[in-house]
Design a protein around this motif. Structure first.
Motif, short mmCIF file in Angstrom:
data_model
loop_
_atom_site.label_atom_id
_atom_site.label_comp_id
_atom_site.label_asym_id
_atom_site.label_seq_id
_atom_site.Cartn_x
_atom_site.Cartn_y
_atom_site.Cartn_z
N GLY A 176 -56.15 6.69 -32.81
CA GLY A 176 -56.43 6.83 -34.24
C GLY A 176 -55.30 6.31 -35.10
N VAL A 177 -54.06 6.65 -34.74
CA VAL A 177 -52.91 6.13 -35.49
C VAL A 177 -52.83 4.61 -35.33
N SER A 178 -53.11 4.11 -34.14
CA SER A 178 -53.08 2.66 -33.90
C SER A 178 -54.12 1.94 -34.76
N LEU A 179 -55.32 2.50 -34.84
CA LEU A 179 -56.35 1.90 -35.68
C LEU A 179 -55.94 1.90 -37.14
N ALA A 180 -55.34 3.01 -37.61
CA ALA A 180 -54.88 3.06 -38.99
C ALA A 180 -53.83 1.99 -39.27
N LEU A 181 -52.91 1.78 -38.32
CA LEU A 181 -51.89 0.75 -38.48
C LEU A 181 -52.51 -0.64 -38.60
N ILE A 182 -53.47 -0.93 -37.73
CA ILE A 182 -54.12 -2.25 -37.76
C ILE A 182 -54.84 -2.47 -39.09
N GLY A 187 -55.04 -5.13 -44.35
CA GLY A 187 -55.10 -5.07 -45.80
C GLY A 187 -53.91 -5.75 -46.46
N LEU A 188 -52.72 -5.56 -45.89
CA LEU A 188 -51.52 -6.17 -46.44
C LEU A 188 -51.48 -7.68 -46.25
N HIS A 189 -52.09 -8.15 -45.15
CA HIS A 189 -52.07 -9.57 -44.82
C HIS A 189 -53.45 -10.20 -45.01
N GLY A 190 -54.19 -9.71 -45.99
CA GLY A 190 -55.54 -10.21 -46.21
C GLY A 190 -55.58 -11.69 -46.56
N GLN A 191 -54.61 -12.16 -47.33
CA GLN A 191 -54.60 -13.58 -47.71
C GLN A 191 -54.36 -14.46 -46.50
N ARG A 192 -53.49 -14.01 -45.59
CA ARG A 192 -53.26 -14.78 -44.37
C ARG A 192 -54.52 -14.87 -43.53
N ALA A 193 -55.26 -13.74 -43.43
CA ALA A 193 -56.53 -13.74 -42.68
C ALA A 193 -57.54 -14.68 -43.32
N ALA A 194 -57.59 -14.68 -44.66
CA ALA A 194 -58.53 -15.56 -45.36
C ALA A 194 -58.17 -17.04 -45.13
N LEU A 258 -55.79 -11.72 -36.03
CA LEU A 258 -54.38 -11.79 -35.61
C LEU A 258 -53.44 -11.82 -36.81
N ALA A 259 -53.99 -11.92 -38.02
CA ALA A 259 -53.17 -11.82 -39.22
C ALA A 259 -52.55 -10.43 -39.35
N ALA A 260 -53.08 -9.44 -38.61
CA ALA A 260 -52.51 -8.10 -38.66
C ALA A 260 -51.14 -8.02 -38.00
N ILE A 261 -50.80 -8.99 -37.17
CA ILE A 261 -49.50 -8.97 -36.49
C ILE A 261 -48.40 -9.23 -37.52
N PRO A 262 -47.38 -8.39 -37.57
CA PRO A 262 -46.33 -8.55 -38.59
C PRO A 262 -45.61 -9.89 -38.46
N ALA A 263 -45.07 -10.34 -39.56
CA ALA A 263 -44.30 -11.58 -39.57
C ALA A 263 -43.05 -11.42 -38.71
N PRO A 264 -42.55 -12.51 -38.14
CA PRO A 264 -41.37 -12.42 -37.28
C PRO A 264 -40.16 -11.84 -38.01
N GLY A 265 -39.42 -11.03 -37.27
CA GLY A 265 -38.22 -10.43 -37.83
C GLY A 265 -38.10 -8.97 -37.43
N PRO A 266 -36.91 -8.38 -37.61
CA PRO A 266 -36.72 -6.96 -37.28
C PRO A 266 -37.45 -6.06 -38.26
N PHE A 267 -37.86 -4.89 -37.78
CA PHE A 267 -38.53 -3.91 -38.62
C PHE A 267 -37.50 -3.00 -39.29
N PRO A 268 -37.85 -2.37 -40.41
CA PRO A 268 -36.94 -1.40 -41.02
C PRO A 268 -36.74 -0.19 -40.12
N PRO A 269 -35.63 0.54 -40.30
CA PRO A 269 -35.33 1.66 -39.39
C PRO A 269 -36.39 2.75 -39.35
N TRP A 270 -37.11 2.98 -40.47
CA TRP A 270 -38.06 4.07 -40.49
C TRP A 270 -39.22 3.87 -39.51
N VAL A 271 -39.43 2.64 -39.03
CA VAL A 271 -40.53 2.37 -38.10
C VAL A 271 -40.35 3.15 -36.81
#
Length: 380
Positions: A176-182, A187-194, A258-271
């Protein structure tokens, strides 16, 4: 046992098993043919190969090897068999095991024959994988459909019910948490998916098939996200990885989801807080029962199922560097089983302690010393 009696006993589950297998095969092939026709294809081997890939057969096209099991299509295949079994198994089935086994055998043999018939020098599917996948899909679907129709007949013991409940809790929380993340990332990368959709430029029928393919790819992405929560993460190309530390990828295929995959780079510490999801799932699993061994067993079962899903979701998705995609096959399973079993036992200890405190908690009258005055008088 006389021959006539033995034949009658075999016919009780062989005939409906054959009907269930035939129904599942027919509906599955018809759906695959419809999808290929809508996409503009005309080769009738393509629907059969697509159906086989849904059952885990894999696909080799020239130098490209596709080993990823599309879990969304597999779920659809199991659901189709379950629906047919629910309708066919009208009479009471005394023993679900032989019935499900017969359906699985017929289904698996049919998948192996279809794989052998449709394979060419240029496009091949694995006959052993097709047979094993068909066996598992047919057995699981028929057991689910017939078992649900006659659920009042099959009594489940207390311990198996607690194990299933606890394992279901753990899987529900992690997935459930994994689905919410995806969904959030899409939603955040909607333009990339389009943009990816626009580059594919599908026709009207192709757009419908592409939208369906995107929807059916979500279960695989959810399992990959769960691999990130478990720890080892997943790869999308040789030498790449996505885990809680960051996304270290190169160019990715132009598929919209596959637009849901984050852009390359380190994640913030809170992740790193997301790393608490797996232990929390184990504790919630264990809270289903105050028995420590049952809680640990339920967590181990949940971890085993989760690890198997991750193992089958990985494999090649193309030539070159794309021969490696998805989670590693073994490490996520080991981590999930160990952590969920340990935290499941901890959750059961907490449930046991909570139950003891509740049983010892004094009533309001006892707190004021009125308990013995409010008791019912005895016969004396």
């Amino acid at each position: 046992m006389p021959d006539a009696t033995r034949s009658a006993a075999l016919g009780v589950f062989l005939k409906p098993a054959a009907r269930v297998a035939a129904g599942g095969l027919g509906i599955g092939w018809a759906a695959a043919i419809l999808a290929v026709l809508l996409a503009g294809g005309s080769d009738l081997r393509i629907p059969a190969q697509m159906w086989l890939v849904a059952h885990g057969s894999g696909l080799v096209v020239g130098e490209a090897q596709i080993g990823v099991v599309p879990l969304g299509l597999t779920v659809v295949a199991v659901a189709l068999v379950a629906l047919v079994a629910h309708r066919v198994a009208r009479r009471e089935i005394a023993d679900l095991g032989p019935f499900a086994g017969a359906v699985g055998m017929i289904y698996g043999i049919s998948a192996a024959i279809l794989s052998a018939v449709t394979s060419t020098d240029d496009v091949m599917t694995s006959i052993p994988r097709a047979a094993i996948g068909g066996l598992l899909v047919g057995a699981a679907g028929s057991a689910a459909g017939a078992g649900w129709r006659h659920r009042a007949t099959f009594a489940v013991g207390e311990v198996p019910a607690l194990l299933a409940r606890g394992a279901g809790r753990a899987l529900a929380l992690v997935l459930g948490v994994s689905l919410a993340l995806i969904l959030v990332l899409l939603g955040l990368h909607g333009q990339r998916a389009a943009d990816m959709w626009g580059l594919l430029d599908p026709s009207l029928g192709g757009a419908f098939v592409l939208a369906l393919a995107c929807l059916l790819s979500l279960p695989t992405l959810v399992v990959w996200a769960a691999a990130v929560l478990v720890g080892p993460g997943f790869a999308l190309g040789t030498g790449t990885t996505v885990d809680l530390t960051g996304s270290y990828l190169g160019a990715i295929p132009g598929f919209p989801t596959l637009a849901a995959i984050p852009a390359p780079g380190p994640f913030p510490p809170w992740v790193f807080v997301l790393g608490l999801v797996l232990p929390a799932a184990g504790i919630w699993c264990g809270l289903a029962t105050p028995r420590v061994r049952v809680g640990a067993g339920a967590g181990a079962i949940g971890g085993l199922v989760l690890g198997l899903l991750m193992a089958v979701s990985g494999g090649g998705i193309g030539p070159g560097r794309m021969v490696e995609a998805g989670p590693p096959p073994v490490m996520p399973l080991i981590v999930a089983v160990l952590i969920l079993a340990a935290t499941g036992a901890l959750g059961s200890l907490l449930a046991h302690y909570r139950g003891r405190r509740a049983s010892r908690k004094p009533s309001e009258s006892d707190r004021f010393g009125l308990g013995r005055w409010l008791q019912s008088p005895g016969t004396d």
